[in-house]
Design an enzyme around this catalytic site. Structure first.
Site, PDB file in Angstrom:
ATOM      1  N   HIS A   1       5.115  -7.930  -4.983  1.00  0.00           N
ATOM      2  CA  HIS A   1       6.285  -7.309  -5.612  1.00  0.00           C
ATOM      3  C   HIS A   1       7.528  -7.722  -4.837  1.00  0.00           C
ATOM      4  O   HIS A   1       7.710  -7.328  -3.684  1.00  0.00           O
ATOM      5  CB  HIS A   1       6.098  -5.776  -5.575  1.00  0.00           C
TER       6      HIS A   1
ATOM      7  N   ARG B   1      10.916  -6.966  -4.310  1.00  0.00           N
ATOM      8  CA  ARG B   1      11.862  -5.885  -4.625  1.00  0.00           C
ATOM      9  C   ARG B   1      13.287  -6.376  -4.454  1.00  0.00           C
ATOM     10  O   ARG B   1      13.561  -7.282  -3.661  1.00  0.00           O
ATOM     11  CB  ARG B   1      11.610  -4.675  -3.725  1.00  0.00           C
TER      12      ARG B   1
ATOM     13  N   GLU C   1       5.131  -9.086  -9.417  1.00  0.00           N
ATOM     14  CA  GLU C   1       5.687  -7.800  -9.854  1.00  0.00           C
ATOM     15  C   GLU C   1       7.182  -7.812  -9.651  1.00  0.00           C
ATOM     16  O   GLU C   1       7.660  -8.202  -8.573  1.00  0.00           O
ATOM     17  CB  GLU C   1       5.127  -6.677  -8.989  1.00  0.00           C
TER      18      GLU C   1
ATOM     19  N   HIS D   1       2.187  -5.110   1.813  1.00  0.00           N
ATOM     20  CA  HIS D   1       2.337  -4.374   3.067  1.00  0.00           C
ATOM     21  C   HIS D   1       1.954  -5.182   4.307  1.00  0.00           C
ATOM     22  O   HIS D   1       2.192  -4.733   5.421  1.00  0.00           O
ATOM     23  CB  HIS D   1       1.643  -3.021   2.968  1.00  0.00           C
TER      24      HIS D   1
ATOM     25  N   ARG E   1      12.488  -5.439   0.824  1.00  0.00           N
ATOM     26  CA  ARG E   1      11.991  -4.656   1.964  1.00  0.00           C
ATOM     27  C   ARG E   1      10.654  -5.177   2.489  1.00  0.00           C
ATOM     28  O   ARG E   1      10.320  -4.959   3.634  1.00  0.00           O
ATOM     29  CB  ARG E   1      11.876  -3.166   1.607  1.00  0.00           C
TER      30      ARG E   1
ATOM     31  N   ASN F   1      -3.000  -6.707  -3.567  1.00  0.00           N
ATOM     32  CA  ASN F   1      -1.550  -6.692  -3.368  1.00  0.00           C
ATOM     33  C   ASN F   1      -1.270  -6.812  -1.858  1.00  0.00           C
ATOM     34  O   ASN F   1      -1.743  -5.988  -1.071  1.00  0.00           O
ATOM     35  CB  ASN F   1      -1.008  -5.364  -3.932  1.00  0.00           C
TER      36      ASN F   1
ATOM     37  N   THR G   1       6.630   2.524  -5.995  1.00  0.00           N
ATOM     38  CA  THR G   1       6.913   2.611  -7.429  1.00  0.00           C
ATOM     39  C   THR G   1       6.394   3.945  -7.942  1.00  0.00           C
ATOM     40  O   THR G   1       5.194   4.147  -8.067  1.00  0.00           O
ATOM     41  CB  THR G   1       6.232   1.438  -8.158  1.00  0.00           C
TER      42      THR G   1
ATOM     43  N   GLU H   1      -0.415  -2.173 -17.500  1.00  0.00           N
ATOM     44  CA  GLU H   1      -1.085  -1.671 -16.310  1.00  0.00           C
ATOM     45  C   GLU H   1      -0.831  -0.176 -16.253  1.00  0.00           C
ATOM     46  O   GLU H   1       0.324   0.273 -16.258  1.00  0.00           O
ATOM     47  CB  GLU H   1      -0.551  -2.370 -15.049  1.00  0.00           C
TER      48      GLU H   1
ATOM     49  N   HIS I   1      -2.364   1.536  -8.419  1.00  0.00           N
ATOM     50  CA  HIS I   1      -1.445   2.321  -7.599  1.00  0.00           C
ATOM     51  C   HIS I   1      -2.191   3.458  -6.921  1.00  0.00           C
ATOM     52  O   HIS I   1      -2.718   4.346  -7.590  1.00  0.00           O
ATOM     53  CB  HIS I   1      -0.242   2.892  -8.353  1.00  0.00           C
TER      54      HIS I   1
END
Ligand code: PXP
Length: 249
Positions: free
Chosen positions: A48, A50, A75, A15, A54, A12, A106, A156, A199
């Protein structure tokens, strides 16, 4: 040929975008990070988008769709806006996650059982265009049964509670969470669902999850991007891959 129970690593890259957005501009580029992850042996890339943008931006999704040869796991929250974006791009996989504006990440799994009808209608067009739909849920029998009823092919399982209990030293609770993940991955598999997990996973927490035979994919982001500050993204991914393989033996 990959064996039937090969454990895939989805990286992922959200970030990388968080760091970029801290200053605006284009650096560091999450699409380039995804290409590096792909070269480093990632089996898929997760991003993801969002509602508040962000980290990942719409242009990043355009870039990822054009740049990758490995699957993109998109996502998103169950909103009309996100559904339209997914239908336009038709990524390999769509993972439906709960989303609240005020949360840092999340925080829980999706309440599928309470919104069964709505979610069944929501995912049908995504499935019709060929996306593999995954539902992000807690290791909870009711949620798994509901995910199965609405026609999801994949669930998931949220590993956040297990990881938090580990990092905060609540080891009895961690072990209970792990047991629930073990039992529920097996239960979901018995219903014919493909099981993924993710996660909060780190080098310390990944192996017991990687050892669950029904789990076929892990999605890992924040820790890997953080670790890449110290050792670089390619070695950070290689070490995660090594730990997963060791646990899977
Ligand atoms: N899986 C899902 C469904 C997620 O929402 C996230 C976080 O975006 C992850 C995996 C990765 O979590 P982390 O960044 O903590 O590794």
């Amino acid at each position: 040929m990959m064996s039937d129970n090969f454990l895939r690593l989805g990286v992922n890259i959200d970030h990388v975008a968080t760091i970029r957005n801290a200053r605006g501009g284009a650096y560091p580029d999450p699409v380039l990070a995804a290409k590096v992850a792909q070269e480093a042996g990632a089996d898929g890339i997760t991003a993801h988008l969002r509602e508040d943008r962000r980290h990942i931006l719409d242009a990043d999704i355009d870039g990822l769709m054009g740049a990758l040869t490995i699957p993109l796991n998109f996502e998103m929250a169950a909103t009309d806006e996100m559904q339209a974006i997914a239908l336009r791009h038709k990524p390999h996989a769509v993972c439906i996650v709960p989303e609240k504006r005020e949360e840092r990440t999340t925080e829980g799994g999706l309440e599928v059982a309470r919104e069964e009808n709505k979610l069944a209608h929501f995912i049908a067009p995504l499935r019709d265009v060929g996306c593999r739909v995954s539902i992000f849920i807690a290791a909870d029998r009711r949620q798994i049964e509901a995910a199965h009823r609405i026609g999801a092919e994949v669930i998931e399982l949220h590993t956040g509670a297990y990881c938090d209990a580990h990092s905060e030293g609540r080891f009895d609770e961690r072990d209970r969470e792990l047991e629930a993940l073990r039992e529920m991955s097996s239960f979901a598999h018995s219903l014919g669902l493909e099981v993924h997990a993710g996660h909060g996973l780190t080098y310390e927490t990944v192996q017991p999850i990687a050892a669950l035979p029904e789990v076929l994919e892990l999605n890992i982001g924040h820790f890997l991007i953080g670790e890449s500050i110290f050792r670089g993204l390619t070695p950070a991914i290689a070490e995660m891959r090594r730990l997963m393989d060791e646990a899977r033996k």
